[in-house]
Design a protein around this motif. Structure first.
Motif, PDB file in Angstrom:
ATOM      1  N   TYR A   1       1.065  -1.105  -0.091  1.00 49.83           N
ATOM      2  CA  TYR A   1       0.049  -0.149  -0.067  1.00 49.83           C
ATOM      3  C   TYR A   1       1.244   1.282   0.252  1.00 49.83           C
ATOM      4  CZ  TYR A   1      -3.715  -3.124   1.283  1.00 49.83           C
ATOM      5  OH  TYR A   1      -4.505  -4.650   1.492  1.00 49.83           O
ATOM      6  N   ASP A   2       0.829   2.229  -0.001  1.00 51.48           N
ATOM      7  CA  ASP A   2       1.131   3.653   0.039  1.00 51.48           C
ATOM      8  C   ASP A   2       0.820   4.207   0.953  1.00 51.48           C
ATOM      9  OD1 ASP A   2       1.469   3.677  -2.823  1.00 51.48           O
ATOM     10  OD2 ASP A   2      -0.339   4.222  -3.338  1.00 51.48           O
ATOM     11  N   GLU A   3      -0.247   3.615   1.706  1.00 51.30           N
ATOM     12  CA  GLU A   3      -0.573   4.162   3.399  1.00 51.30           C
ATOM     13  C   GLU A   3      -1.077   3.498   4.609  1.00 51.30           C
ATOM     14  OE1 GLU A   3      -3.182   7.751   3.709  1.00 51.30           O
ATOM     15  OE2 GLU A   3      -4.339   7.023   1.959  1.00 51.30           O
ATOM     16  N   ASP A   4      -0.510   3.430   5.491  1.00 47.84           N
ATOM     17  CA  ASP A   4      -1.413   2.527   6.874  1.00 47.84           C
ATOM     18  C   ASP A   4      -2.611   3.149   7.187  1.00 47.84           C
ATOM     19  OD1 ASP A   4      -0.638   4.846   8.438  1.00 47.84           O
ATOM     20  OD2 ASP A   4       0.438   4.377   9.779  1.00 47.84           O
ATOM     21  N   TYR A   5      -2.968   3.623   6.425  1.00 49.23           N
ATOM     22  CA  TYR A   5      -4.940   4.147   6.707  1.00 49.23           C
ATOM     23  C   TYR A   5      -5.217   2.683   6.537  1.00 49.23           C
ATOM     24  CZ  TYR A   5      -9.539   5.179   6.630  1.00 49.23           C
ATOM     25  OH  TYR A   5     -11.174   5.475   6.592  1.00 49.23           O
TER      26      TYR A   5
ATOM     27  N   LEU B   1       6.952  -2.858   8.193  1.00 45.51           N
ATOM     28  CA  LEU B   1       6.262  -2.944   7.825  1.00 45.51           C
ATOM     29  C   LEU B   1       6.793  -2.916   5.736  1.00 45.51           C
ATOM     30  CD1 LEU B   1       3.758   0.142   8.591  1.00 45.51           C
ATOM     31  CD2 LEU B   1       3.051  -2.441   8.287  1.00 45.51           C
ATOM     32  N   GLY B   2       6.134  -3.601   4.937  1.00 41.80           N
ATOM     33  CA  GLY B   2       6.661  -3.466   3.155  1.00 41.80           C
ATOM     34  C   GLY B   2       5.628  -2.429   2.523  1.00 41.80           C
ATOM     35  N   GLY B   3       5.740  -1.806   1.682  1.00 36.30           N
ATOM     36  CA  GLY B   3       5.429  -1.013   1.214  1.00 36.30           C
ATOM     37  C   GLY B   3       5.393   0.051   0.020  1.00 36.30           C
ATOM     38  N   ASN B   4       4.454   0.633  -0.901  1.00 32.31           N
ATOM     39  CA  ASN B   4       5.264   0.823  -2.310  1.00 32.31           C
ATOM     40  C   ASN B   4       6.331   2.495  -1.770  1.00 32.31           C
ATOM     41  OD1 ASN B   4       3.934  -0.605  -3.500  1.00 32.31           O
ATOM     42  ND2 ASN B   4       1.507   0.656  -3.622  1.00 32.31           N
ATOM     43  N   PRO B   5       6.703   2.640  -2.767  1.00 39.74           N
ATOM     44  CA  PRO B   5       7.879   3.627  -2.621  1.00 39.74           C
ATOM     45  C   PRO B   5       7.421   5.462  -2.024  1.00 39.74           C
ATOM     46  CG  PRO B   5       8.221   2.723  -4.043  1.00 39.74           C
ATOM     47  CD  PRO B   5       6.535   1.996  -4.032  1.00 39.74           C
ATOM     48  N   GLY B   6       7.439   5.894  -1.001  1.00 41.72           N
ATOM     49  CA  GLY B   6       6.884   7.513  -0.380  1.00 41.72           C
ATOM     50  C   GLY B   6       5.451   6.316   0.408  1.00 41.72           C
TER      51      GLY B   6
ATOM     52  N   PRO C   1       9.928   0.450  10.808  1.00 36.27           N
ATOM     53  CA  PRO C   1      10.119   0.291  10.107  1.00 36.27           C
ATOM     54  C   PRO C   1       9.727  -0.248   9.031  1.00 36.27           C
ATOM     55  CG  PRO C   1      11.380  -0.795  12.236  1.00 36.27           C
ATOM     56  CD  PRO C   1      10.203   0.154  12.362  1.00 36.27           C
ATOM     57  N   VAL C   2      10.149   0.699   7.364  1.00 32.75           N
ATOM     58  CA  VAL C   2       9.738   0.320   6.568  1.00 32.75           C
ATOM     59  C   VAL C   2      10.660  -0.187   5.414  1.00 32.75           C
ATOM     60  CG1 VAL C   2       8.226   1.655   4.776  1.00 32.75           C
ATOM     61  CG2 VAL C   2       7.341   2.435   7.221  1.00 32.75           C
ATOM     62  N   GLU C   3       9.800  -1.297   4.179  1.00 32.34           N
ATOM     63  CA  GLU C   3      10.959  -1.946   3.829  1.00 32.34           C
ATOM     64  C   GLU C   3       9.966  -0.984   2.301  1.00 32.34           C
ATOM     65  OE1 GLU C   3      13.832  -3.707   1.813  1.00 32.34           O
ATOM     66  OE2 GLU C   3      13.724  -3.416   4.106  1.00 32.34           O
ATOM     67  N   ILE C   4      10.834  -1.160   1.836  1.00 26.09           N
ATOM     68  CA  ILE C   4      10.482  -0.282   0.345  1.00 26.09           C
ATOM     69  C   ILE C   4      10.398  -1.221  -0.473  1.00 26.09           C
ATOM     70  CG2 ILE C   4       9.994   1.547  -1.465  1.00 26.09           C
ATOM     71  CD1 ILE C   4       9.611   2.279   1.539  1.00 26.09           C
TER      72      ILE C   4
END
Length: 362
Positions: free
Chosen positions: A49-53, A73-78, A88-91
């Protein structure tokens, strides 16, 4: 032979037995030392996803708050985080997390390659997929022999064969949100042990005593699967004398200052039905603790609701839940109490709202 009266064979057996005890003890000590020196497990929860909502990331963040090991968390760039705790975020490569069709295999391959690299860098890491593309990536990795992958199904999808295939490949490493979900996919009814644990921080029951009229709530984005049109139709069918002074408050979407075609369409429909004055549209709110103290009942009208974190939070706060008798929230209401109405029926929803009393749902 110096065996203290024992024969040579008895002495030999005794010596071999003592040697085995020494070797096994040494090996056990080595294993314990390796376990002591091993890094703690680390869970990478991938959404794409793009955000955590939303409910998916709400589940993940609640799991992270209760975990005694690192969570990523694994998500999209940005990727943008608004909910606590900040993780922490893994892009990953950008994907449409819930896409289907011909694009899905290619996107899943890119996610699987990135996840394999992360697992190689993290010897104690576990890749936990939460979206459609992520689940396919987890299945691809599992088919190649990777054991450190698990997945959780968050939707009641139309392509049931896809999720049955996931269940065959991942086996007990595939989790659900409610016992209703595997039954929906034709896999038989399973117990709560096959589901993720409770994933909320229970708000304190704080509903002040109020007289009529009642205040109803609804929570969720302006997505078609939420069936907000059905909610409006049912609300409009409630007799005028029972609806007089009552309020329906919807939480979700963007601020009123930001154009939102989906919200504007629903507002026009409410005006056509003559109920616009009794409905309040509010932007998304995290957390919802104050909202539970404001309403008397939460309405969950979608037949596609796989679980309903909002429903679970409402029940924990002592707020009754009125839900469609076709979704994952059925399991919650059956366990915790509440009311149900026939799915896809505005008339049944209106009748259930009309029958509501101040002391709960009959």
């Amino acid at each position: 032979h110096g065996g203290g009266g024992q024969g040579p064979r008895a002495c030999a057996r005794k010596g071999i037995g003592q040697w085995r005890v020494v070797v096994e003890t040494k090996e056990r000590l080595q294993r314990l030392e390796q376990e002591r020196q091993a890094p703690p497990p680390c869970a990478l929860h991938y959404t794409g996803y793009d955000e955590d909502y939303g409910g998916v990331t709400a589940v993940i963040k609640r799991l992270a708050a209760a975990a005694d090991f690192p969570v990523v968390l694994g998500g999209n760039p940005g990727f943008v985080q608004r909910q606590a705790p900040q993780l922490p975020v893994e892009i990953f490569p950008r994907v449409e997390a819930e896409c289907g069709g011909l694009r899905q295999p290619g996107q899943a391959l890119r996610v699987a390659r990135h996840a394999r690299g992360w697992l190689r860098r993290n010897r104690a890491g576990i890749f936990h997929a939460h979206s459609r593309v992520g689940l396919l990536a987890a299945a691809l990795l599992a088919a190649q022999g990777e054991r450190r992958v698990v997945g959780t199904v968050h939707v009641l999808g139309r392509q049931r064969w896809f999720f049955r295939l996931l269940a065959r490949v991942l086996g007990p490493r595939l989790f659900w949100l409610s016992p209703h979900m595997p039954e929906y996919y034709g896999l038989g009814r399973k117990g709560w042990e096959s589901c993720l644990p409770d994933c909320i921080i229970a708000p304190a029951p704080a509903r002040p005593a109020r007289g009529a009229p009642l205040r109803f709530g609804a929570v969720g984005p302006f997505a078609a699967v939420k069936q907000w049109d059905l909610l409006l139709e049912g609300w409009a069918r409630v007799p005028a004398d029972r609806r007089a002074g009552a309020k329906l408050i919807h939480i979700g979407g963007t601020s009123a200052a930001v154009p939102d075609p989906a919200r504007e369409r629903l507002q026009r429909r409410a005006a056509e039905l003559g109920v616009a004055d009794s409905i309040e549209w509010r932007p998304r709110l995290v957390p919802l603790d104050g909202f539970w103290a404001e309403i008397d009942c939460l309405l969950v009208v979608s037949r596609h609701e796989a679980f309903g974190v909002a429903a679970l939070e409402a029940l924990a706060a002592g707020v009754p839940v009125l839900t469609a008798d076709a979704a994952g929230t059925r399991d919650l209401v059956a366990e915790c109490g509440g009311g149900m109405f026939a799915a896809d029926s505005a008339a049944a929803l209106a009748a259930a709202i009309t029958a509501l009393r101040r002391d709960g749902i009959p």
